[in-house]
Motif scaffolding. Structure first.
Motif, mmCIF file in Angstrom:
data_model
loop_
_atom_site.group_PDB
_atom_site.id
_atom_site.type_symbol
_atom_site.label_atom_id
_atom_site.label_comp_id
_atom_site.label_asym_id
_atom_site.label_seq_id
_atom_site.Cartn_x
_atom_site.Cartn_y
_atom_site.Cartn_z
ATOM 1 N N THR A 69 -4.833 135.654 -46.265
ATOM 2 C CA THR A 69 -4.739 134.193 -46.210
ATOM 3 C C THR A 69 -4.044 133.731 -44.939
ATOM 4 O OG1 THR A 69 -4.582 134.208 -48.623
ATOM 5 C CG2 THR A 69 -4.003 132.162 -47.512
ATOM 6 N N SER A 70 -3.091 134.521 -44.468
ATOM 7 C CA SER A 70 -2.323 134.124 -43.283
ATOM 8 C C SER A 70 -3.179 134.040 -42.024
ATOM 9 C CB SER A 70 -1.174 135.122 -43.062
ATOM 10 O OG SER A 70 -1.675 136.446 -42.928
ATOM 11 N N GLU A 77 -0.305 129.739 -56.040
ATOM 12 C CA GLU A 77 -0.488 129.719 -54.591
ATOM 13 C C GLU A 77 0.470 128.724 -53.923
ATOM 14 O OE1 GLU A 77 -1.527 129.653 -50.719
ATOM 15 O OE2 GLU A 77 -1.686 127.822 -51.904
ATOM 16 N N LEU A 78 1.085 129.149 -52.813
ATOM 17 C CA LEU A 78 2.055 128.315 -52.109
ATOM 18 C C LEU A 78 1.708 128.101 -50.644
ATOM 19 C CD1 LEU A 78 4.768 126.804 -51.843
ATOM 20 C CD2 LEU A 78 5.858 129.027 -51.466
ATOM 21 N N LEU A 135 -1.390 122.416 -46.193
ATOM 22 C CA LEU A 135 -2.348 121.323 -46.345
ATOM 23 C C LEU A 135 -1.750 120.058 -46.948
ATOM 24 C CD1 LEU A 135 -5.391 123.380 -47.678
ATOM 25 C CD2 LEU A 135 -5.085 122.467 -45.378
ATOM 26 N N ILE A 136 -0.731 120.190 -47.788
ATOM 27 C CA ILE A 136 -0.189 119.039 -48.504
ATOM 28 C C ILE A 136 1.094 118.561 -47.830
ATOM 29 C CG2 ILE A 136 0.689 118.204 -50.705
ATOM 30 C CD1 ILE A 136 -2.282 118.835 -50.716
ATOM 31 N N THR A 137 1.121 117.296 -47.472
ATOM 32 C CA THR A 137 2.309 116.694 -46.851
ATOM 33 C C THR A 137 2.887 115.552 -47.681
ATOM 34 O OG1 THR A 137 0.891 115.207 -45.551
ATOM 35 C CG2 THR A 137 1.545 117.292 -44.530
ATOM 36 N N THR A 179 1.897 120.453 -55.568
ATOM 37 C CA THR A 179 1.733 121.275 -56.764
ATOM 38 C C THR A 179 3.091 121.830 -57.180
ATOM 39 O OG1 THR A 179 1.230 123.193 -55.385
ATOM 40 C CG2 THR A 179 -0.630 121.881 -56.168
ATOM 41 N N ALA A 180 3.141 122.511 -58.318
ATOM 42 C CA ALA A 180 4.416 122.999 -58.848
ATOM 43 C C ALA A 180 5.121 123.972 -57.907
ATOM 44 C CB ALA A 180 4.192 123.629 -60.224
#
Length: 291
Positions: A133-134, A224-225, A231-233, A239-240
């Motif tokens: 993934t990296s 997933e983190l 992607l999320i700002t 997400t949790a």
């Protein structure tokens, strides 16, 4: 039969009986140690979430002197962790449903149909799953931004599918191979279409394997983190795991709220595995019949 076994045990030499008892005792001791290694971190996480801050940083204790739910109050009222749980449920369920549906069609086509480059497609699918993934999160973040899907749950679902689909397809191939082709042919003779044979014969007979794949997919999306961090700002889209990550705002870790969040985040997966453990055991072995 019971009387014969009892007679054999009584007739066994004392040395052999002693070795049998020692072997059984050693087996149970190893099992108890394994259970303790698994349950101790969970227990420690749970009791830490019920401790006062001053007690957390003292000498470790196996039970809190004063039980408090303030850490959970901080988590739900001040940090709005319910929203993060809701986002994780939306993403995980959407990824699981879409991934299992598409991968079922893809795996069935690769198992039942013969066409050029079928083997190459299978290797490409496996290679896509094995890609770290990296190596992909920067290109994926740029692609999502250009598509206008950055900082959204829709974009996160789409990105997660790029990693869950290859694994689901690869696993489902083994499960579908274990279903005899003659059953589908008989169903099509009786009037079923190809899709009817898939959804009315192959899928029901592969239900334990599909359940196992669904649980693996749900767990991967839930935990997933890295991709969510990139992607999320927006706080409303976290997400949790991402919300837990943002609880750390200084050098002093808020262990109480962190452990409370870890307990709340772990409960859905614990319930899922407890309810579906029978399907997991069947699904883990279903694809090995003709894999």
């Amino acid at each position: 039969m019971i009387g014969r076994n009892a007679a054999r045990d009584d007739a066994a030499p004392p040395g052999a009986r002693g070795r049998w008892i020692a072997g059984r005792a050693l087996t149970y001791a190893v099992l108890l140690a394994a259970v303790a290694l698994v349950l101790l971190p969970i227990y420690w996480m749970a009791i830490t979430s019920l401790k006062l801050p001053r007690e957390i940083y003292r000498v470790p204790s196996l039970w809190p002197q004063t039980i408090t739910f303030n850490n959970y109050r901080i988590l739900f009222e001040d940090k709005d962790f319910v929203l993060a749980i809701r986002n994780s449920l939306i993403v995980s369920f959407a990824v699981t449903l879409i991934s299992v549906f598409i991968s079922s069609l893809a795996a069935y086509s690769m198992v039942r149909f013969r066409y050029r480059f079928r083997g190459l497609f299978g290797r490409v699918i496996l290679f896509a799953y094995l890609t770290p993934t990296s190596l992909l999160f920067i290109p994926l973040s740029i692609l999502m931004a250009r598509l206008g899907l950055g900082n959204s749950l829709h974009g996160l679902i789409l990105v997660y599918l790029t990693f869950s689909l290859p694994l689901s397809t690869w696993l489902l191939q083994g499960y579908f191979r274990s279903v005899p082709r003659e059953l589908e042919e008989q169903g099509m003779i009786d009037g079923l279409s190809r899709f009817g044979a898939l959804f009315r014969i192959v899928v029901p007979l592969s239900a334990p394997g599909i359940a196992a794949v669904s649980i693996f997919t749900f767990t991967g999306a839930w935990n997933e983190l890295l991709l969510a961090l990139v992607l999320i700002t927006s706080e409303s889209q976290r997400t949790a795991p991402l919300a837990l990550n943002y609880l750390i705002t200084s050098d002093v870790l808020p262990w109480g709220p962190l452990m409370a969040g870890a307990v709340v985040s772990s409960l859905p997966l614990m319930i899922l595995y407890f309810v579906a453990q029978h399907y997991m055991v069947q699904g883990m072995t279903a694809g090995s019949v003709k894999g």
